[in-house]
Design a protein around this motif. Structure first.
Motif, mmCIF file in Angstrom:
data_model
loop_
_atom_site.group_PDB
_atom_site.id
_atom_site.type_symbol
_atom_site.label_atom_id
_atom_site.label_comp_id
_atom_site.label_asym_id
_atom_site.label_seq_id
_atom_site.Cartn_x
_atom_site.Cartn_y
_atom_site.Cartn_z
ATOM 1 N N SER A 48 3.005 29.262 -54.406
ATOM 2 C CA SER A 48 3.021 29.163 -55.866
ATOM 3 C C SER A 48 2.556 30.497 -56.436
ATOM 4 O O SER A 48 2.477 31.492 -55.734
ATOM 5 N N GLN A 63 3.920 21.655 -58.158
ATOM 6 C CA GLN A 63 2.476 21.885 -58.055
ATOM 7 C C GLN A 63 1.700 20.593 -58.282
ATOM 8 O O GLN A 63 0.737 20.295 -57.569
ATOM 9 N N GLU A 64 2.122 19.804 -59.275
ATOM 10 C CA GLU A 64 1.453 18.531 -59.544
ATOM 11 C C GLU A 64 1.567 17.581 -58.351
ATOM 12 O O GLU A 64 0.601 16.896 -57.988
ATOM 13 N N GLN A 113 8.663 24.137 -61.011
ATOM 14 C CA GLN A 113 7.500 24.626 -60.270
ATOM 15 C C GLN A 113 6.242 23.863 -60.660
ATOM 16 O O GLN A 113 5.391 23.572 -59.809
ATOM 17 N N ASN A 114 6.115 23.532 -61.947
ATOM 18 C CA ASN A 114 4.959 22.749 -62.394
ATOM 19 C C ASN A 114 4.966 21.359 -61.766
ATOM 20 O O ASN A 114 3.911 20.833 -61.366
ATOM 21 N N ASP A 126 -5.788 23.503 -60.130
ATOM 22 C CA ASP A 126 -5.714 24.370 -61.290
ATOM 23 C C ASP A 126 -6.929 24.260 -62.188
ATOM 24 O O ASP A 126 -7.061 25.025 -63.138
ATOM 25 N N GLN A 138 10.430 27.079 -64.344
ATOM 26 C CA GLN A 138 8.997 26.894 -64.532
ATOM 27 C C GLN A 138 8.633 25.416 -64.549
ATOM 28 O O GLN A 138 7.618 24.999 -63.980
ATOM 29 N N ARG A 139 9.468 24.614 -65.189
ATOM 30 C CA ARG A 139 9.216 23.165 -65.251
ATOM 31 C C ARG A 139 9.223 22.567 -63.843
ATOM 32 O O ARG A 139 8.336 21.762 -63.499
ATOM 33 N N GLN A 195 -2.030 28.297 -52.683
ATOM 34 C CA GLN A 195 -2.458 28.955 -53.907
ATOM 35 C C GLN A 195 -3.582 29.940 -53.607
ATOM 36 O O GLN A 195 -4.456 29.659 -52.781
#
Length: 334
Positions: free
Chosen positions: A263, A115-116, A111-112, A155, A108-109, A246
């Motif tokens: 994502s 995304q950023e 993927q974040n 987001d 998850q980290r 997204q």
């Protein structure tokens, strides 16, 4: 003459020897098992350390490419941003391939982080390469206010409030019972809007920057890879065959989505949504996917967060389309 050795004593010694042999074999097996488990743990730790090293190096490389964007000549910026997105997708693929040994938290980290990086790249691309305005295909005059979205991350649009559609001058508005098509020369890196359509079939054969779908009823929408986000609202009795980075789906029902997404998709105030993997083909689709930096081998079409369902159990508002029910050939829509 009696030698003092009986058959019983021989058997007893044999049994004792067999027992000792068995115990020794079991001891050796246990030792080997403990050694194998230790080696496996060490190997797992080494893999995780190696993964972290590679991920950190690639992340730093991508961040450096983003940071030097301001100094890149304007005519070289499109290729520069495309190269950044390709690097992000390559790193995303590496993370996905490493999921068998990295922890869910680390997944998850990562993927974040990805995304950023993507959001930051798209913000700079919109800042340095502003989109040109084009007229609707139906030649209807539109009065719209320019909406400032440049400084908002993807987001930020989380559907906690009602979506205010971003007006775009590329697309179709207020059509009924029509078959409509846009090609890549009309779509490439543009914001596209399909609004107030009923019983229409739309083909978007190319790679837009964003796609807005609003107030669609009984429609079939086919889109090539959208390099950032698809925002869909008020879709009813539709089939959406879409590919994007997204997906944000709001206030929609009874809709099938054949989805490619890099994502996690987000939905809110939706029901009777069914999903399946993206499977539309057209002549230039491979090059379009390559141009936006999407890896067709990595598709998160089942990763959907329902804002109306915070329970750990699966949301009742969406489900996968059974294999036997999935449409494999779209030729009859042509």
């Amino acid at each position: 003459m009696n030698s003092g050795i009986t058959l019983d004593s021989v058997n007893e010694k044999t049994n004792k020897l067999n027992l000792l042999t068995k115990r020794e074999v079991e001891r050796q097996l246990n030792l080997q098992k403990r050694k194998d488990n230790k080696d496996l743990l060490v190997a797992g730790n080494e893999k995780l350390e190696f993964f972290e090293t590679i991920f950190t190096e690639k992340r730093s490389y991508i961040e450096n490419m983003i940071n030097i964007s301001k100094s890149v000549p304007v005519n070289e910026l499109p290729d520069h941003f495309n190269e950044i997105l390709k690097e992000i997708v390559t790193l995303q693929k590496y993370v996905a391939a490493s999921s068998i040994f990295i922890r869910n938290y680390d997944m998850q980290r990562c993927q974040n982080v990805l995304q950023e990086l993507t959001v930051k790249t798209k913000q700079l691309e919109e800042e340095f390469l502003p989109k040109k305005k084009f007229s609707f295909k139906n030649k209807m005059k539109q009065k719209s206010k320019s909406t400032e979205i440049r400084n908002k991350s993807i987001d930020d649009v989380d559907f906690k409030l009602k979506i205010e559609p971003v007006k775009s001058n590329t697309g179709f508005l207020s059509r009924c019972n029509e078959k409509l098509t846009l090609n890549n020369s009309e779509l490439f890196k543009k914001d596209v809007s399909l609004e107030k359509l009923e019983s229409c079939t739309v083909f978007l054969k190319g790679s837009p920057s964003t796609l807005h779908l609003n107030h669609l009823k009984n429609c079939n929408i086919f889109s090539g890879p959208v390099s950032t986000s698809i925002f869909a609202e008020n879709c009813e009795n539709c089939t959406l065959v879409i590919a994007c980075q997204q997906l944000r789906l709001h206030n929609s029902k009874n809709t099938d989505i054949y989805l490619y997404v890099t994502s996690r998709a987000i939905m809110e105030d939706c029901k009777e949504i069914r999903v399946a993997p993206y499977n539309w083909k057209y002549e230039s689709i491979s090059s379009d996917f390559e141009n936006v930096g999407f890896d067709t081998a990595v598709n998160n079409w089942t990763c959907i967060d329902d804002f109306n369902w915070l329970n750990q159990k699966h949301s009742p508002n969406w489900k996968e389309i059974e294999d036997v029910e999935r449409i494999q050939n779209w030729n009859h829509y042509l």
